[in-house]
Design an enzyme around this catalytic site. Sequence first.
Site, PDB file in Angstrom:
ATOM      1  N   TYR A 138       0.899  -1.188  -0.129  1.00 21.64           N
ATOM      2  CA  TYR A 138      -0.037   0.009   0.045  1.00 21.64           C
ATOM      3  C   TYR A 138       0.837   1.325   0.086  1.00 21.64           C
ATOM      4  CZ  TYR A 138      -4.041  -3.079   0.897  1.00 21.64           C
ATOM      5  OH  TYR A 138      -4.926  -4.028   0.756  1.00 21.64           O
ATOM      6  N   LYS A 188       3.567 -15.728   1.854  1.00 23.21           N
ATOM      7  CA  LYS A 188       3.586 -16.427   0.686  1.00 23.21           C
ATOM      8  C   LYS A 188       5.255 -16.712   0.231  1.00 23.21           C
ATOM      9  CE  LYS A 188       1.220 -18.055  -2.809  1.00 23.21           C
ATOM     10  NZ  LYS A 188       0.130 -19.119  -2.866  1.00 23.21           N
ATOM     11  N   ASP A 221      -2.860 -18.487   1.045  1.00 16.25           N
ATOM     12  CA  ASP A 221      -3.906 -19.080   0.124  1.00 16.25           C
ATOM     13  C   ASP A 221      -4.534 -20.363   1.291  1.00 16.25           C
ATOM     14  OD1 ASP A 221      -1.437 -20.103  -0.178  1.00 16.25           O
ATOM     15  OD2 ASP A 221      -1.803 -20.856  -2.047  1.00 16.25           O
ATOM     16  N   ASP A 245      -5.238  -7.188   5.573  1.00 18.20           N
ATOM     17  CA  ASP A 245      -6.384  -6.537   4.950  1.00 18.20           C
ATOM     18  C   ASP A 245      -7.261  -7.581   4.622  1.00 18.20           C
ATOM     19  OD1 ASP A 245      -8.235  -4.643   4.441  1.00 18.20           O
ATOM     20  OD2 ASP A 245      -6.906  -3.743   2.684  1.00 18.20           O
TER      21      ASP A 245
END
Length: 359
Positions: A138, A188, A221, A245
């Site tokens: 962000y 990840k 995931d 988020d």
Amino acid sequence: MSKILILPGDGIGKEVINECLKIIDYFQAKVPIEITEDLFGGASIDENGMPLTKDVLDKALEADAVLLGAVGGPQWENLEHDLKPERGLLTLRKELEAFANLRPAKVFPALINASTLKQEIVEGTDIFVVRELTGGIYFGEPRYNKKVEGKRVGANNLIYNEDEIERVARVAFEIARKRSKKLTSLDKANVLEVMQLWRDVVTEVHQKDFKDIELEHLYIDNAAMQVIKRPSTFDVILAGNLFGDIISDEVAELTGSLGMLPSASIGKDKAIYEPVHGSAPDIAGQNIANPIAAILSLAMLYKYSLNLDNISETIEKAVSKTLDDGIRTKDIGNKNTVTCTEMGDKILKNLAKIDSKEA
Ligand code: NAD
């Protein structure tokens, strides 16, 4: 004396913050707090042409904590990116170095049927998400949406340095230590180098100072599936800005209503407390919003910024008792629902009873 800046903001922000003010008022005799109130978000755009003025930012920097309602609304949606109400929020978080976003999501027994999941799956769920808030994709530079060699190209950058990861990991481990000593870190690392760094640093902090905490690493995931499959087995979840988020909204949904979810964004010595929900333009001005998310945010303020755990717990108990009494606003009940003001009054009444018993 502690200083609190109140920024009700827009839409239902003003309505739910009104109910918080009644509680602050109640405790003023016990713990006096200096309260200042100001404009923020769309309300500030209308008055001052910008969502966050320097004057309000200075007041926020001087205060021990900021209690915020919500910002935004359709009337400000078409403004330039930097002038939108939400931009004020991002700037405020950045300027206060509020790097850790705390989002507890607890399923209240009285509201277990409000969850979209089966009762036996969701029962006992009490998850605390710690999201990194001032770094990651962000804020990473360069960022653009422009024409490059005749084609439109958009880019953002997911960058973390080890200090940014370590400080938020420490907050999460400390919170885990006060709860059931379990922390799940999301990344990840199988695909993104920056996320391998995330995993390495979290592991190092764990090995160095938090070996008493059970640490689990999950790919984002997989985590997205596991939190709806076995929500009650999670305790503290740590994630970067983007994954945090998403996962915090997913976890929030387990509890049944946005109107129940508090949050805190804490920095080294400053913090912002606000309900998770937005300004809800669809119900603004009708006095039907649920003030519980804002009231629980206030409870977090007493705990994390003022170190008044007992007041915080009294507020939480009053909310639980009011729900146990069957009092419901429209978002969590079907019939005989109460208004925002009435919910605030019922909570205050229970709070006074609990407080006088405990005194
Ligand atoms: P929202 O959270 O405002 O509303 C989503 C839905 O939940 C609406 O149907 C609303 O009526 C309901 N809802 C939300 N809070 C409730 C409450 N306390 N009681 C009862 N019902 C409640 O999200 P949105 O509609 O996507 O966004 C509206 C505006 O708020 C937008 O301008 C958005 O940018 C802004 N927003 C601000 C924040 C913030 O200030 N932190 C967060 C999210 C959205």
